[in-house]
Design a protein around this motif. Structure first.
Motif, PDB file in Angstrom:
ATOM      1  N   ASP A 163      -7.090 -35.349  -0.449  1.00 18.51           N
ATOM      2  CA  ASP A 163      -6.957 -34.951  -1.843  1.00 18.51           C
ATOM      3  C   ASP A 163      -5.810 -33.997  -2.149  1.00 18.51           C
ATOM      4  O   ASP A 163      -5.657 -33.534  -3.285  1.00 18.51           O
ATOM      5  N   THR A 164      -4.977 -33.665  -1.154  1.00 15.85           N
ATOM      6  CA  THR A 164      -3.771 -32.879  -1.434  1.00 15.85           C
ATOM      7  C   THR A 164      -2.553 -33.648  -0.924  1.00 15.85           C
ATOM      8  O   THR A 164      -2.567 -34.165   0.197  1.00 15.85           O
ATOM      9  N   TRP A 165      -1.510 -33.695  -1.772  1.00 15.68           N
ATOM     10  CA  TRP A 165      -0.369 -34.574  -1.496  1.00 15.68           C
ATOM     11  C   TRP A 165       0.946 -33.819  -1.653  1.00 15.68           C
ATOM     12  O   TRP A 165       1.075 -32.915  -2.471  1.00 15.68           O
ATOM     13  N   TYR A 166       1.945 -34.289  -0.871  1.00 18.27           N
ATOM     14  CA  TYR A 166       3.328 -33.837  -1.023  1.00 18.27           C
ATOM     15  C   TYR A 166       4.215 -35.083  -0.973  1.00 18.27           C
ATOM     16  O   TYR A 166       4.071 -35.915  -0.077  1.00 18.27           O
ATOM     17  N   PHE A 167       5.130 -35.193  -1.940  1.00 18.39           N
ATOM     18  CA  PHE A 167       5.961 -36.393  -2.052  1.00 18.39           C
ATOM     19  C   PHE A 167       7.378 -36.171  -1.535  1.00 18.39           C
ATOM     20  O   PHE A 167       8.021 -35.169  -1.873  1.00 18.39           O
ATOM     21  N   GLY A 190      -9.348 -36.691  -8.801  1.00 19.83           N
ATOM     22  CA  GLY A 190      -9.798 -35.375  -8.366  1.00 19.83           C
ATOM     23  C   GLY A 190      -8.921 -34.716  -7.332  1.00 19.83           C
ATOM     24  O   GLY A 190      -9.279 -33.663  -6.790  1.00 19.83           O
ATOM     25  N   GLY A 191      -7.748 -35.312  -7.042  1.00 16.29           N
ATOM     26  CA  GLY A 191      -6.834 -34.735  -6.058  1.00 16.29           C
ATOM     27  C   GLY A 191      -5.784 -33.842  -6.701  1.00 16.29           C
ATOM     28  O   GLY A 191      -5.786 -33.632  -7.919  1.00 16.29           O
ATOM     29  N   LYS A 192      -4.875 -33.330  -5.879  1.00 16.46           N
ATOM     30  CA  LYS A 192      -3.857 -32.396  -6.361  1.00 16.46           C
ATOM     31  C   LYS A 192      -2.535 -32.631  -5.644  1.00 16.46           C
ATOM     32  O   LYS A 192      -2.505 -32.840  -4.428  1.00 16.46           O
ATOM     33  N   VAL A 193      -1.435 -32.610  -6.398  1.00 14.99           N
ATOM     34  CA  VAL A 193      -0.094 -32.709  -5.825  1.00 14.99           C
ATOM     35  C   VAL A 193       0.439 -31.292  -5.606  1.00 14.99           C
ATOM     36  O   VAL A 193       0.533 -30.501  -6.550  1.00 14.99           O
ATOM     37  N   LEU A 194       0.769 -30.969  -4.356  1.00 12.94           N
ATOM     38  CA  LEU A 194       1.236 -29.624  -4.017  1.00 12.94           C
ATOM     39  C   LEU A 194       2.734 -29.441  -4.193  1.00 12.94           C
ATOM     40  O   LEU A 194       3.211 -28.309  -4.252  1.00 12.94           O
ATOM     41  N   GLY A 195       3.476 -30.541  -4.251  1.00 15.34           N
ATOM     42  CA  GLY A 195       4.924 -30.422  -4.423  1.00 15.34           C
ATOM     43  C   GLY A 195       5.630 -31.726  -4.148  1.00 15.34           C
ATOM     44  O   GLY A 195       5.011 -32.726  -3.776  1.00 15.34           O
ATOM     45  N   HIS A 196       6.960 -31.695  -4.351  1.00 19.29           N
ATOM     46  CA  HIS A 196       7.765 -32.870  -4.053  1.00 19.29           C
ATOM     47  C   HIS A 196       9.202 -32.454  -3.777  1.00 19.29           C
ATOM     48  O   HIS A 196       9.627 -31.347  -4.105  1.00 19.29           O
ATOM     49  N   VAL A 197       9.937 -33.367  -3.157  1.00 14.49           N
ATOM     50  CA  VAL A 197      11.366 -33.197  -2.971  1.00 14.49           C
ATOM     51  C   VAL A 197      12.009 -34.564  -3.159  1.00 14.49           C
ATOM     52  O   VAL A 197      11.420 -35.589  -2.809  1.00 14.49           O
ATOM     53  N   SER A 216       3.990 -27.393   3.397  1.00 14.04           N
ATOM     54  CA  SER A 216       3.098 -27.444   2.238  1.00 14.04           C
ATOM     55  C   SER A 216       1.626 -27.497   2.648  1.00 14.04           C
ATOM     56  O   SER A 216       0.746 -27.188   1.848  1.00 14.04           O
ATOM     57  N   LYS A 217       1.359 -27.953   3.897  1.00 10.50           N
ATOM     58  CA  LYS A 217      -0.004 -28.126   4.425  1.00 10.50           C
ATOM     59  C   LYS A 217      -0.797 -29.207   3.675  1.00 10.50           C
ATOM     60  O   LYS A 217      -2.020 -29.280   3.783  1.00 10.50           O
ATOM     61  N   ALA A 218      -0.094 -30.041   2.919  1.00  7.33           N
ATOM     62  CA  ALA A 218      -0.779 -31.134   2.220  1.00  7.33           C
ATOM     63  C   ALA A 218      -1.396 -32.092   3.225  1.00  7.33           C
ATOM     64  O   ALA A 218      -0.839 -32.338   4.298  1.00  7.33           O
ATOM     65  N   LYS A 219      -2.550 -32.645   2.878  1.00  5.90           N
ATOM     66  CA  LYS A 219      -3.208 -33.602   3.779  1.00  5.90           C
ATOM     67  C   LYS A 219      -2.416 -34.900   3.893  1.00  5.90           C
ATOM     68  O   LYS A 219      -2.409 -35.539   4.950  1.00  5.90           O
ATOM     69  N   ILE A 220      -1.752 -35.280   2.801  1.00  4.92           N
ATOM     70  CA  ILE A 220      -0.969 -36.517   2.792  1.00  4.92           C
ATOM     71  C   ILE A 220       0.494 -36.205   2.503  1.00  4.92           C
ATOM     72  O   ILE A 220       0.823 -35.544   1.511  1.00  4.92           O
ATOM     73  N   VAL A 221       1.365 -36.662   3.386  1.00  6.32           N
ATOM     74  CA  VAL A 221       2.800 -36.659   3.121  1.00  6.32           C
ATOM     75  C   VAL A 221       3.143 -38.072   2.674  1.00  6.32           C
ATOM     76  O   VAL A 221       3.068 -39.026   3.457  1.00  6.32           O
TER      77      VAL A 221
END
Length: 399
Positions: A163-167, A190-197, A216-221
């Motif tokens: 549920d946590t993502w970084y793009f 219900g998830g959250k985007v922590l950031g992107h580049v 970022s420690k996001a669960k999904i890169v």
């Protein structure tokens, strides 16, 4: 002498004026795509082969006229693609252009097709604007789009607790659209985007982007790219220990071609979505084996999609009894799509071809029984769930 010269010139002009325009001489289809760059395996010569197979399977002629195929490399340059499309439509009598991988290219060519009243069927580009805000009376989109990919891959992963993502996103229309669509699905689930580049297309070094994703420690890169960019980013993610460190990689637009380029050792565990896989059923296997015998590799959804788009165009020409673009476009929206790509497709009023998407996980090397045996099917996402309806697409033609 002057009289003879004048007479000869007059005869030449009369002959030119009395000869039928190029567009009336046979049926001509163009495959315009990247054949030498970052998307060469993603579409490239495999798409050309798919179109050739469709023409052969149709019988090589339509309306009593020979079907001709022309191809060109747009080098991922919208200006070059536009120049080729104009020449094809105006001077060379091309009736339909297909593939058009690269969303910036596809949007440019679709506008030209609309101006010229010619058909374009986009297969290798994913921006939903093609059948949304930038839809056109003669424009169609076939194999996938960013909304469908987001619903299939993004929605499914959030439901598993990711549920946590970084793009890490390629910086042009395709990347922007896919990131936005996936972000919307993540938030709705219900998830959250922590950031992107964002990075330029065809970047060889992803180290700084991967370090940002790692910190970022996001669960999904999430890799919002395609083709060789995906291959390079997955390889370098392994070198940086992204997965070993507890994060997970999601390739938001990855196909069999890129998995093959990586190999199962590097690609194992990746989750991705395609609208075609050669080993889904008897019909897909038969097409895949025929394709393999021709070029030594199995088709991905773009190659098979170009086959389907080309075949369906020819079916529409036959059903219309003419290659007039208005009549053919009408038939494309009426006829069911039933071929090796899909057995139950249909085209919406906005030009979006709707069929199921398939969520896959890449097998471990120990699970693969032969070359090209790469996927485990996790879920089938119905087309009606994956794609926006014509009414909700933003296409002004449907209002």
């Amino acid at each position: 002498m002057r009289i003879i010269q004048f007479a000869s010139a007059a005869l030449a002009v009369c002959a030119l004026l009395s000869s039928p325009p190029a567009s009336a001489q046979g049926i001509k289809i163009g495959v315009l795509n990247d054949q030498s760059g970052v998307y060469a395996d993603f579409s490239g010569k495999g798409s050309v082969e798919g179109a050739k197979m469709a023409i052969e399977d149709f019988g090589g002629s339509a309306l009593g006229q020979k079907i001709e195929l022309v191809t060109a490399d747009h080098q991922n340059k919208p200006n070059l693609a536009s120049a080729i499309a104009r020449r094809w439509y105006d001077a060379e009598g091309v009736d339909m252009i297909t593939d058009l991988n690269n969303s910036s290219v596809a949007l440019a060519v679709q506008q030209i097709a609309a101006d010229k009243k010619k058909i374009d069927i986009v297969v290798g580009s994913s921006t939903p604007a093609l059948t949304g805000s930038a839809c056109a009376p003669y424009g169609f989109q076939w194999a996938f789009d960013t909304h469908g990919l987001a619903v299939s891959t993004g929605g499914a992963l959030v439901k598993t607790g990711a549920d946590t993502w970084y793009f890490i996103t390629v910086d042009y229309a395709f990347g922007h659209a896919l990131e936005q669509d996936t972000s919307d699905v993540i938030a709705a689930s219900g998830g959250k985007v922590l950031g992107h580049v964002r990075y330029p297309l065809n970047t060889p070094d992803f180290s700084s982007f991967l370090l940002q994703a790692q910190s970022s420690k996001a669960k999904i890169v999430a890799l919002v790219n395609a083709g060789q960019d995906t291959v390079n980013s997955v390889k370098q993610a392994a070198e940086f220990g992204i997965v070993a460190g507890g994060q997970r990689l999601a390739a938001l637009l990855m196909t069999l071609a890129e998995v093959h380029g990586l190999g199962l050792q590097a690609a194992q565990g990746l989750v991705l979505t395609e609208s075609y896989y050669w080993d889904l059923n008897e019909r897909t296997r038969e097409f895949g084996e025929r394709f393999f015998k021709r070029i030594g590799r199995m088709p991905n959804m773009v190659h098979a999609g170009v086959y389907s788009a080309t075949l369906q165009y020819l079916k529409a020409v036959k059903a219309a009894g003419t290659k007039d673009a208005d009549a053919v476009a009408k038939k494309l929206k009426e006829l069911p799509v039933d071929d090796a790509f899909t057995a139950h497709g249909h085209v919406q009023a906005n030009g979006r071809m709707v069929t199921d998407l398939y969520l896959f996980e890449v097998k471990k090397p120990s699970e693969s029984k032969r070359d090209w045996d790469y996927y485990k099917l996790l879920a089938t996402v119905p087309g009606e769930t994956a794609y926006l309806t014509a009414t909700n697409s933003g296409c002004p033609l449907t209002k």
